[in-house]
Design a protein around this motif. Structure first.
Motif, mmCIF file in Angstrom:
data_model
loop_
_atom_site.group_PDB
_atom_site.id
_atom_site.type_symbol
_atom_site.label_atom_id
_atom_site.label_comp_id
_atom_site.label_asym_id
_atom_site.label_seq_id
_atom_site.Cartn_x
_atom_site.Cartn_y
_atom_site.Cartn_z
ATOM 1 N N TRP A 153 0.836 -1.204 0.000
ATOM 2 C CA TRP A 153 0.000 0.000 0.000
ATOM 3 C C TRP A 153 0.870 1.254 0.000
ATOM 4 O O TRP A 153 0.586 2.221 -0.720
ATOM 5 N N LEU A 154 1.936 1.230 0.788
ATOM 6 C CA LEU A 154 2.844 2.374 0.819
ATOM 7 C C LEU A 154 3.534 2.545 -0.535
ATOM 8 O O LEU A 154 3.738 3.672 -1.004
ATOM 9 N N ALA A 155 3.892 1.430 -1.180
ATOM 10 C CA ALA A 155 4.526 1.504 -2.495
ATOM 11 C C ALA A 155 3.576 2.108 -3.525
ATOM 12 O O ALA A 155 3.977 2.948 -4.347
ATOM 13 N N ILE A 156 2.320 1.701 -3.484
ATOM 14 C CA ILE A 156 1.332 2.264 -4.418
ATOM 15 C C ILE A 156 1.136 3.764 -4.162
ATOM 16 O O ILE A 156 1.034 4.565 -5.099
ATOM 17 N N LEU A 157 1.109 4.154 -2.878
ATOM 18 C CA LEU A 157 0.939 5.565 -2.532
ATOM 19 C C LEU A 157 2.116 6.400 -3.047
ATOM 20 O O LEU A 157 1.920 7.472 -3.645
ATOM 21 N N PHE A 158 3.342 5.916 -2.832
ATOM 22 C CA PHE A 158 4.520 6.638 -3.313
ATOM 23 C C PHE A 158 4.552 6.700 -4.835
ATOM 24 O O PHE A 158 4.939 7.715 -5.424
ATOM 25 N N LEU A 159 4.162 5.606 -5.467
ATOM 26 C CA LEU A 159 4.130 5.583 -6.927
ATOM 27 C C LEU A 159 3.144 6.614 -7.461
ATOM 28 O O LEU A 159 3.434 7.332 -8.430
ATOM 29 N N LEU A 160 1.997 6.713 -6.809
ATOM 30 C CA LEU A 160 0.973 7.676 -7.254
ATOM 31 C C LEU A 160 1.436 9.113 -7.047
ATOM 32 O O LEU A 160 1.271 9.968 -7.935
ATOM 33 N N ILE A 161 2.050 9.397 -5.895
ATOM 34 C CA ILE A 161 2.423 10.783 -5.574
ATOM 35 C C ILE A 161 3.671 11.218 -6.346
ATOM 36 O O ILE A 161 3.664 12.243 -7.052
ATOM 37 N N PHE A 162 4.765 10.457 -6.203
ATOM 38 C CA PHE A 162 6.064 10.918 -6.710
ATOM 39 C C PHE A 162 6.298 10.591 -8.188
ATOM 40 O O PHE A 162 7.116 11.247 -8.831
ATOM 41 N N SER A 163 5.597 9.603 -8.721
ATOM 42 C CA SER A 163 5.799 9.246 -10.127
ATOM 43 C C SER A 163 4.685 9.776 -11.024
ATOM 44 O O SER A 163 4.956 10.360 -12.075
ATOM 45 N N VAL A 164 3.433 9.580 -10.608
ATOM 46 C CA VAL A 164 2.310 9.965 -11.459
ATOM 47 C C VAL A 164 1.988 11.450 -11.324
ATOM 48 O O VAL A 164 1.908 12.174 -12.324
ATOM 49 N N TRP A 165 1.818 11.920 -10.083
ATOM 50 C CA TRP A 165 1.422 13.316 -9.887
ATOM 51 C C TRP A 165 2.584 14.284 -10.058
ATOM 52 O O TRP A 165 2.473 15.260 -10.800
ATOM 53 N N LEU A 166 3.691 14.043 -9.356
ATOM 54 C CA LEU A 166 4.817 14.984 -9.393
ATOM 55 C C LEU A 166 5.787 14.693 -10.539
ATOM 56 O O LEU A 166 6.474 15.606 -11.005
ATOM 57 N N GLY A 167 5.886 13.443 -10.966
ATOM 58 C CA GLY A 167 6.777 13.090 -12.067
ATOM 59 C C GLY A 167 8.244 13.161 -11.722
ATOM 60 O O GLY A 167 9.088 13.330 -12.610
#
Length: 330
Positions: A153-167
């Protein structure tokens, strides 16, 4: 010296027996799996269109008709001669597949292991030195929260924030897409491993931080620290000279014993980030009924975990010789 050799020898023998037990349990679990290797890897439609001779050849290739005991003894004999067999999915020697995947995972695992140990030690020392104050309560709350948070769950959250949203980081993989292997730089590998390593580091901080906090409190309440304060030593000197020195070895020992948590967490993290490491290969081998590859990965990772525990035991023995002598007499 004699007690140290006896202590190490007993640990190595126990490690060999544990590896044997792990391989047997893994083999039995794979044999009990409801997955049909032919349907899983060939497909029901393609399997139905094959002739009986083709199906028989596939069954022989996957070892469907070979007795389980014969398959395990054959694998064990080859393993004792340094041969782990051939991967049924990758059509390569198991050692070659493990070497390629382990090369990708090494940077990720070492970075997560080192960073979690350093951060856990710093947070534990700070919480112990500021016992009862708001930084202590904040650190304890963080550790309790993160220890109950699922790694995936933490990995999915980080992926969403730092990779998808912030890039800021790549979405997945261990190297850039479409780049030749000889053109991939070390900076590219670090950038792709940064977010998975950060996820593993954060989840591995809690235990060492809480353990170091308790040790730090015990040290600061000891008689020699009271005497040091009576001599006029500053609080910073007490923490660095007496506190940090006495909690470092237990923290390092605990960190070596936590290798299993890093490796176990990497399986889920590599799946989330599509990171082609050893953990993802283990999942692929399990779902694809690739018994030689799964057995090889299980034995190799178990050996790494047991080696970490062995180093932890040796460090405990170095810190307290009574532990080493007592274990040698058993």
């Amino acid at each position: 010296m004699k007690h140290r050799l006896q202590f190490t020898g007993k640990k190595l023998i126990r490690m060999a027996l544990l590896l044997l037990g792990v391989s047997i349990v893994t083999f039995l679990l794979m044999c009990a799996s409801p997955l049909d290797p032919l349907q899983t890897n060939v497909g029901q439609v393609a399997l139905g269109s094959m002739s009986p001779e083709q199906v028989a050849r596939l069954e022989a290739y996957w070892g469907v008709d070979t007795p389980a005991v014969q398959r395990y003894l054959g694998w064990l004999g080859d393993f004792l001669h340094g041969d782990m067999g051939t991967s049924l999915l990758y059509r390569q020697p198991v050692l070659t597949v493990i070497g390629q995947r382990l090369a990708n995972s090494v940077l990720l695992l070492i970075a997560a292991w080192v960073f979690s140990g350093i951060l856990g030690l710093i947070l534990g020392v700070a919480a112990g030195a500021l016992r009862g104050k708001w930084p202590d309560r904040l650190i304890r709350g963080y550790c309790l929260l993160i220890s109950s948070t699922p790694t995936f769950w933490l990995a999915i959250l980080f992926l969403l924030i730092f990779s998808v949203w912030l890039g800021w980081f790549p979405v997945g993989l261990s190297v850039p897409v479409g780049v030749a292997a000889d053109a991939v730089t070390f900076a590219d590998r670090v950038r792709h491993a940064a977010l998975p390593a950060l996820t593993l580091s954060i989840t591995g901080v809690a235990n060492i931080a809480l353990h170091t906090r308790e040790k730090m409190i015990d040290v600061l309440e000891s008689d020699y620290v009271l005497f040091a304060r009576a001599r006029g030593e500053s609080e910073a000197s007490v923490i660095l000279r007496h506190g940090l020195r006495n909690v470092s070895l237990p923290a390092i020992t605990l960190q070596f014993a936590s290798v299993s948590e890093i490796i176990g967490g990497s399986v889920l993290v590599e799946q989330v980030f599509s990171y082609p490491g050893l953990g993802q290969a283990a999942v692929t081998a399990g779902l694809g009924s690739d018994l030689p590859l799964l057995l090889g990965i299980t034995v190799i990772t178990s050996a790494i975990v047991f080696a970490g525990n062995l180093i932890a035991d040796l460090l405990y023995g170095a810190a307290d010789p009574r532990i080493r002598r007592g274990a040698a007499r058993k």
